[in-house]
Design an enzyme around this catalytic site. Structure first.
Site, PDB file in Angstrom:
ATOM      1  N   PRO A 195       4.855  48.975  -2.028  1.00 14.31           N
ATOM      2  CA  PRO A 195       3.436  49.305  -2.241  1.00 14.31           C
ATOM      3  C   PRO A 195       2.483  48.619  -1.265  1.00 14.31           C
ATOM      4  CG  PRO A 195       4.505  49.034  -4.354  1.00 14.31           C
ATOM      5  CD  PRO A 195       5.511  48.636  -3.313  1.00 14.31           C
ATOM      6  N   CYS A 245       8.383  51.382  -4.471  1.00 15.86           N
ATOM      7  CA  CYS A 245       8.831  50.388  -5.439  1.00 15.86           C
ATOM      8  C   CYS A 245       9.060  49.046  -4.777  1.00 15.86           C
ATOM      9  CB  CYS A 245      10.082  50.853  -6.184  1.00 15.86           C
ATOM     10  SG  CYS A 245      11.560  51.081  -5.201  1.00 15.86           S
ATOM     11  N   CYS A 246       9.096  48.014  -5.616  1.00 12.10           N
ATOM     12  CA  CYS A 246       9.299  46.644  -5.154  1.00 12.10           C
ATOM     13  C   CYS A 246       8.166  46.233  -4.224  1.00 12.10           C
ATOM     14  CB  CYS A 246      10.671  46.527  -4.503  1.00 12.10           C
ATOM     15  SG  CYS A 246      11.218  44.825  -4.212  1.00 12.10           S
ATOM     16  N   ILE A 247       8.447  45.822  -2.998  1.00 11.95           N
ATOM     17  CA  ILE A 247       7.430  45.354  -2.057  1.00 11.95           C
ATOM     18  C   ILE A 247       6.786  46.498  -1.280  1.00 11.95           C
ATOM     19  CG2 ILE A 247       9.041  45.001  -0.134  1.00 11.95           C
ATOM     20  CD1 ILE A 247       6.058  42.703  -1.097  1.00 11.95           C
TER      21      ILE A 247
END
Length: 224
Positions: free
Chosen positions: A139, A135-137
Site C-alpha cells: 500500500p 497487501c502487506c507493505i
C-alpha cells in the site's frame, strides 16, 4: 470468461523479493474465482540478495524478473510490456522486495521514489478506474503515487519490524488516510478503487493472512 488480473512480483523471498505465501494466496484465490492471471515483474537487478537463514545481505547478484519466474512457474513478463487497457485489475503482493525493488521505501521511507514502470502502471489502472489490490507493505506504493487515498497496513501501533516501523504514521504524513484493520479484514477505498489488507504486516497465523488476502481478491474482482 473470467476477469484478467495482472500480478506484479518483486522477486522471490520475503527479505529481498515478493513474499511467497502472500503471492501464492493471491494466485489460489484468483484461481478459485475463475480469474485469468498474468504475471509481471521489472527486468532490473535486485537491491541486494539476502541469505534467508542468516537474514544478511550477500555479495550475490540476482535479477528481479528472473527471480519472480520462480513464483510464476516461468510464466512472467517484463513489466515494461504491460498494457493496462487489456487487463481488468491489478494486484501487488507484499514482501521486502516491494520496499527494495519496486521503490526505495526500505531506505528512504516516505521520501522514497517509485520505479517508473511501477508508477506508470498504477497510474494507468487508476486513471482507467480499474481496481488495484495491495497487501502487506505494498500500500505504500499507492500512498506515494495517489495522494489522499485510503489504505490499511494493519494497526498504527503494530508492525515495528524494519522497514515496517511506523508505516501507518508515514502514510498519514504523505497525505493519505490510514484505516486500522484486523488481519482478516480489508479496507476498500471506493473512490480510488483500492483494496488493501495487512497480511504479514501483522503477527498472525498464516491461515488468517490467507483469508484476509482472499477477501482482498474478492473485493478487487467485485470492483472489476
Amino acid at each position: 470468461m473470467g476477469k484478467k488480473v495482472a500480478i506484479i512480483l518483486a522477486g522471490c523471498g520475503v527479505y529481498d523479493g515478493s513474499e511467497v505465501h502472500e503471492s501464492s494466496a493471491v494466485m489460489v484465490h484468483l484461481s478459485r474465482e475463475g480469474a485469468q492471471v498474468e504475471f509481471y515483474a521489472p527486468d532490473i537487478d535486485q537491491m541486494h540478495v539476502v541469505h534467508h537463514i542468516k537474514g544478511q545481505p550477500t555479495e550475490e547478484k540476482r535479477n528481479v524478473l528472473a527471480e519472480s519466474a520462480r513464483i510464476a512457474r516461468g510464466n512472467v513478463k517484463d513489466l515494461a510490456m504491460m498494457k493496462a487497457k487489456e487487463l481488468d485489475a491489478l494486484i501487488i503482493p507484499g514482501g521486502f522486495g516491494v520496499a527494495k525493488n519496486l521503490c526505495t521505501w526500505a531506505v528512504d521511507g516516505k521520501n522514497c521514489t517509485v520505479s517508473k514502470h511501477v508508477e506508470d502502471t498504477i497510474k494507468a489502472f487508476h486513471s482507467a478506474k480499474k481496481p488495484i489490490g495491495l497487501c502487506c507493505i505494498s500500500p505504500v506504493l499507492a500512498a506515494k503515487i495517489l495522494p489522499g487515498c485510503e489504505v490499511t497496513v494493519g494497526h498504527d501501533t503494530e508492525c515495528q519490524t524494519w522497514p515496517y516501523a511506523k508505516t501507518a504514521e508515514a502514510l498519514e504524513d504523505l497525505g493519505c488516510t490510514h484505516v486500522n484493520k484486523e488481519v482478516s479484514e480489508v479496507h476498500v477505498d471506493v473512490k480510488n478503487k483500492l483494496v488493501t489488507t495487512s497480511a504479514f504486516m501483522c503477527n498472525a497465523p498464516v491461515h488468517e493472512i490467507y483469508d484476509g488476502i482472499g477477501k482482498m481478491v474478492r473485493e478487487v474482482l467485485k470492483l472489476a
